[in-house]
Design an enzyme around this catalytic site. Sequence first.
Site, PDB file in Angstrom:
ATOM      1  N   CYS A 102       0.858  -1.194   0.000  1.00  0.00           N
ATOM      2  CA  CYS A 102       0.000   0.000   0.000  1.00  0.00           C
ATOM      3  C   CYS A 102       0.891   1.240   0.000  1.00  0.00           C
ATOM      4  O   CYS A 102       0.621   2.231  -0.684  1.00  0.00           O
ATOM      5  CB  CYS A 102      -0.880   0.037   1.234  1.00  0.00           C
ATOM      6  SG  CYS A 102      -1.816  -1.461   1.571  1.00  0.00           S
ATOM      7  N   CYS A 129      -8.639  -1.459  -3.832  1.00  0.00           N
ATOM      8  CA  CYS A 129      -7.210  -1.221  -4.054  1.00  0.00           C
ATOM      9  C   CYS A 129      -6.473  -2.539  -4.251  1.00  0.00           C
ATOM     10  O   CYS A 129      -5.637  -2.662  -5.149  1.00  0.00           O
ATOM     11  CB  CYS A 129      -6.599  -0.494  -2.862  1.00  0.00           C
ATOM     12  SG  CYS A 129      -6.460   1.277  -3.106  1.00  0.00           S
ATOM     13  N   CYS A 155     -34.068   2.201  14.493  1.00  0.00           N
ATOM     14  CA  CYS A 155     -32.837   2.703  15.124  1.00  0.00           C
ATOM     15  C   CYS A 155     -33.126   3.987  15.918  1.00  0.00           C
ATOM     16  O   CYS A 155     -32.656   4.170  17.041  1.00  0.00           O
ATOM     17  CB  CYS A 155     -31.780   3.019  14.076  1.00  0.00           C
ATOM     18  SG  CYS A 155     -31.477   1.706  12.878  1.00  0.00           S
ATOM     19  N   CYS A 157     -27.107  -4.886  16.536  1.00  0.00           N
ATOM     20  CA  CYS A 157     -28.291  -4.052  16.777  1.00  0.00           C
ATOM     21  C   CYS A 157     -29.514  -4.699  16.139  1.00  0.00           C
ATOM     22  O   CYS A 157     -30.573  -4.792  16.757  1.00  0.00           O
ATOM     23  CB  CYS A 157     -28.102  -2.654  16.180  1.00  0.00           C
ATOM     24  SG  CYS A 157     -27.364  -1.487  17.326  1.00  0.00           S
TER      25      CYS A 157
END
Lengths: 107, 258, 150
Positions: B75, B111, B174, B219
Amino acid sequence: MSTTIRIAAPKQASRGEVLELKALIRHPMETGYRRDLYGKQIPENILTRFECLYNGERVFAGELFRAIAADPFLTFYTVALESGTLEFRWVGQDGQRYSESVELEVL
Amino acid sequence: MTRWLPTLLLTLAPAAVADTRSFVDRPDLPAEAVQSGSAFLTAETRALQADDFANPGYLWVERGRELFGSGEKACSSCHQADTLAGAAAHYPQYDAAAGALLNLEARINRCRQSHQALPPLAYEAEELLALTAYVATLSQGQAITVAIGGAAAPYFQQGRAYYFQRRGQLNLACNQCHDDHWGKQLRGDTISQGQPNAWPAYRLEWQTFGSLHRRIRDCDAGVRAEPQASGSEIYTSLELYLAWRARGLSLESPGIRR
Amino acid sequence: MAETLRRREFLAHGAALFSVALVPVAAATPGEVELELAGLFGDRPILPGRVTLEIPPISENGYSVPLSVEVESPMTVEDHVTRIVLFAEENPQPNIARFELGPRAGRARVQTRIRLGGSQKVRAIAELSDGSLWSTETFSIVTLAACIIQ
């Protein structure tokens, strides 16, 4: 992971100084009590021992049990005597041995 | 479940009864009310996050730093680390070449495929968590600012709709916890605003490091709804809404969360 | 498995989904710590004092509770701490850790992070180089999280 331990130790110290040493080890410390997504028990996998050697002599050790949190963290102390190596060793439950060293210069 | 369900219903019942507006009419959390999840933690947990040695999230950050600089085409052969300062604060982001909304994890995987000739990493794989954590840490302290116009707009609307949509056996959206009842007690917890600025984070309940999408899955499972796939378009869209909702908050990764 | 659980699978496994470790595992029996102590120190008396044990009085999560233990000692060759042992009596297994120290430590203080399977008393016992044993205990409340499935 290849980063399995982080060590905090002074690089230099004066003779007689009490040094604070810290270690943070990447390890799940799996208790054997947890279950995975499908309800299957996750087998116990813990580190059982940690040691710190100062120029080959043991200055601190700990027997660890399941109640040590995941990614074990330890802070302890040693007196600066002479320049040399601080070696941190830790042992898995099946006897796997790991080690990492740092150099200390005593002025 | 029987132990906490009554508490949850008792806490949320008034809102549930009173509010019959559809999600499009619901107001967003006002920008001046925005607070990081850190504000809802105990002093000990905040101290652990702030300690850049003891915070176990740095085990992943350091691993990410190693990965960033290693391999045949690292990278770091394209990106100097300091040029990425601030980058993570602008994700998720629409990417024209990909024709999709990408979060940081997806950007790293793009990438790998298009520039590094590497296979994408699985969501929640240690290496992807580590790289994401490292890149996020380069933007620590930067204010979150995401673009929601143009090609990003449909994703934003989709994410916002998910946020305000009641779901699961508990039939909760939510916003019913994180807009209407933040700061109140739910058993031993103080309900947070559900802000995304500390992620990826070390979650004490997991006893390990994980992604925002993994947190959102919990959640969804918590309201007995079917969790969506980590890395899915719908969760990435929700992440965009959450990032816009968190506008101005400092990026805190690697956070410590309950 | 695929990232998405199918509905039926999800409902069937819902209870296991959070892998909560503070689950129905039997706590150690009261006598267990006494047995461990007898094994370590025989019938030598354990006196209160000299040891300071710090744990937050309330922890929001039992998986990672900061603990600090310190023993009052000059830490010289003649007079030092040799061992510090820690117990959480209500954990499924009461042992937390056993630390080995010596005069080279300079200071008899250890910090770590522990698991507490619920509100309980934590005990620290220190053994000194003269063979004497000192102890202290402290109580810690572990609060219950909101969104867990039990």
